[in-house]
Motif scaffolding. Structure first.
Motif, short mmCIF file in Angstrom:
data_model
loop_
_atom_site.label_atom_id
_atom_site.label_comp_id
_atom_site.label_asym_id
_atom_site.label_seq_id
_atom_site.Cartn_x
_atom_site.Cartn_y
_atom_site.Cartn_z
N GLN A 86 38.53 33.16 51.16
CA GLN A 86 38.38 33.40 49.73
C GLN A 86 37.51 34.63 49.51
N ARG A 87 37.83 35.38 48.46
CA ARG A 87 37.05 36.55 48.10
C ARG A 87 36.96 36.61 46.57
N PRO A 88 36.01 35.85 46.00
CA PRO A 88 35.87 35.87 44.54
C PRO A 88 35.29 37.20 44.06
N LEU A 89 35.40 37.43 42.77
CA LEU A 89 34.79 38.60 42.15
C LEU A 89 33.28 38.50 42.23
N ARG A 90 32.61 39.65 42.32
CA ARG A 90 31.16 39.63 42.25
C ARG A 90 30.73 39.16 40.87
N ARG A 91 29.67 38.38 40.83
CA ARG A 91 29.22 37.83 39.55
C ARG A 91 28.86 38.92 38.55
N ASP A 92 28.26 40.02 39.03
CA ASP A 92 27.89 41.08 38.10
C ASP A 92 29.13 41.76 37.52
N ALA A 93 30.22 41.81 38.29
CA ALA A 93 31.45 42.38 37.78
C ALA A 93 32.03 41.50 36.68
N VAL A 94 31.95 40.18 36.88
CA VAL A 94 32.42 39.23 35.87
C VAL A 94 31.63 39.38 34.58
N GLU A 95 30.31 39.44 34.72
CA GLU A 95 29.46 39.54 33.54
C GLU A 95 29.65 40.88 32.83
N PRO A 152 32.62 30.24 41.57
CA PRO A 152 33.24 31.48 42.05
C PRO A 152 34.48 31.79 41.24
N ILE A 153 34.64 33.03 40.80
CA ILE A 153 35.78 33.42 39.99
C ILE A 153 36.75 34.24 40.86
N HIS A 154 37.93 33.69 41.09
CA HIS A 154 38.90 34.34 41.95
C HIS A 154 39.79 35.33 41.20
N LYS A 155 39.96 35.08 39.90
CA LYS A 155 40.78 36.00 39.11
C LYS A 155 40.36 35.93 37.65
N ILE A 156 40.47 37.06 36.97
CA ILE A 156 40.28 37.14 35.53
C ILE A 156 41.62 37.53 34.92
N LEU A 157 42.00 36.86 33.86
CA LEU A 157 43.21 37.22 33.12
C LEU A 157 42.81 37.63 31.71
N CYS A 158 43.12 38.87 31.36
CA CYS A 158 42.88 39.37 30.00
C CYS A 158 44.22 39.45 29.28
N MET A 159 44.29 38.92 28.08
CA MET A 159 45.54 38.91 27.30
C MET A 159 45.30 39.57 25.95
N GLY A 160 46.20 40.46 25.58
CA GLY A 160 46.04 41.16 24.30
C GLY A 160 47.22 42.06 24.01
N GLU A 161 47.13 42.80 22.92
CA GLU A 161 48.20 43.70 22.55
C GLU A 161 48.31 44.82 23.58
N PRO A 162 49.53 45.31 23.84
CA PRO A 162 49.75 46.29 24.91
C PRO A 162 48.84 47.50 24.89
N GLU A 163 48.63 48.08 23.71
CA GLU A 163 47.80 49.29 23.65
C GLU A 163 46.35 49.00 24.02
N LEU A 177 34.21 49.53 38.13
CA LEU A 177 33.78 48.18 38.49
C LEU A 177 34.39 47.82 39.83
N LEU A 178 33.72 47.00 40.61
CA LEU A 178 34.22 46.61 41.92
C LEU A 178 35.33 45.58 41.76
N ALA A 179 36.46 46.07 41.20
CA ALA A 179 37.56 45.16 40.92
C ALA A 179 38.88 45.92 40.92
N ASN A 180 39.94 45.19 41.24
CA ASN A 180 41.31 45.69 41.13
C ASN A 180 41.91 45.14 39.86
N SER A 181 42.73 45.94 39.17
CA SER A 181 43.40 45.42 37.99
C SER A 181 44.85 45.91 37.98
N TYR A 182 45.73 45.06 37.48
CA TYR A 182 47.13 45.47 37.32
C TYR A 182 47.74 44.66 36.18
N LYS A 183 48.75 45.24 35.56
CA LYS A 183 49.45 44.56 34.48
C LYS A 183 50.58 43.71 35.08
#
Length: 275
Positions: A86-95, A152-163, A177-183
């Motif tokens: 497992q490799r959760p997100l760093r807590r500071d990245a989540v905050e 531990p947070i393994h993934k964050i999902l953000c949902m919103g309007e496309p723009e 931020l020490l994170a990967n993101s993709y749509k």
């Protein structure tokens, strides 16, 4: 060299457009299992969104969840699963992300995933309601979890309007931020630790099972599958994949609605064509 290990994405690859597994594909996967070839499901889904599919396929191999942030063992004699990696997100990245959304993107809905838990801030948010209807995932609320005991947070999902989702992704890249993101779609931005990707999960499973890269194949249909398709011996894109994904793969099979996985397995001689 004989194929000894198969990796497959789920949505748009294993599943048809109606979100079902065809009888032919299920039969092909089970045939691989009977020949001692593990069929590893690799997805951004949580465990609860993957394990039921294994039941349909009649397999019990390890699974890769959250795009590689959590890897579980195959089903053991008592029905349990061990955490292999497992490799959760760093807590500071989540905050930092939570603060960013509160201050700049208050209309974007942020939800957290931990092991098999889905954590939301507002159960009445229309985005939460929509996702719950699609995935059928039960949720917990922030208020039920003490902030100093955030799991531990393994993934964050953000949902919103496309723009807004596009603007958020661009801002995250700027802030480094020490994170990967993709749509995963225009309205969904999925975020994991910067070291998490499907190719790393492939490497881990190959080492864990003692299989050489050259003896592996993988199926995928989307941009976040490209690194996986290029990490195996033979990467196979679905015909419904964007052209860039098909070009990145070694070959292309039929679409997910045309039993593309079965077609490829039969063509490669991995399972009989009589299924």
């Amino acid at each position: 060299m004989a194929i000894q290990l198969i990796f497959s994405d789920i949505d748009g690859t294993l599943l048809q457009s109606d979100h079902q597994i065809s009888r032919r594909t299920a039969g092909s996967v089970h045939a691989c299992s009977q020949r001692g070839i593990p069929f590893i499901l690799v997805s951004a889904r949580m465990p609860g969104g993957i394990l039921p599919l294994q039941k349909v396929l009649n397999i019990s191999d390890p699974v890769v969840c959250y795009g590689g942030a959590l890897i579980l063992s195959g089903e053991e004699a008592n029905g349990s699963r061990r955490i292999l990696f497992q490799r959760p997100l760093r807590r500071d990245a989540v905050e930092s992300l939570r603060h960013l959304l509160q201050s700049i993107f208050p209309d974007i809905c942020l939800t957290l995933y931990s092991f098999n838990r889905w954590i939301v801030s507002d159960p009445s948010d229309s985005w939460v309601i929509q996702e719950q209807q699609i995935a059928g995932t039960p949720f917990e609320t922030y208020s039920s979890i003490l902030e100093n005991k955030l799991p531990p947070i393994h993934k964050i999902l953000c949902m919103g309007e496309p723009e807004q989702i596009t603007r958020l992704q661009e801002l995250l890249a700027e802030k480094q931020l020490l994170a990967n993101s993709y749509k995963s779609k225009p309205t969904y931005l999925e975020i994991t630790d910067i070291s998490v990707n499907k190719s790393s999960a492939v490497a881990f499973i190959c080492h864990y099972l003692g299989v050489a890269r050259e003896q592996t194949i993988a199926f995928g249909d989307n941009y976040n599958d490209i690194d996986m398709l290029q990490a195996v011996g033979t990467g196979i894109a679905m015909a419904n994949a964007p052209i860039q994904v098909q070009k990145a793969a070694d070959q292309t099979t039929m679409s997910n609605d045309q039993d593309g996985i079965s077609h490829a397995l039969e063509t490669l001689g991995i399972c009989p064509s009589s299924l």
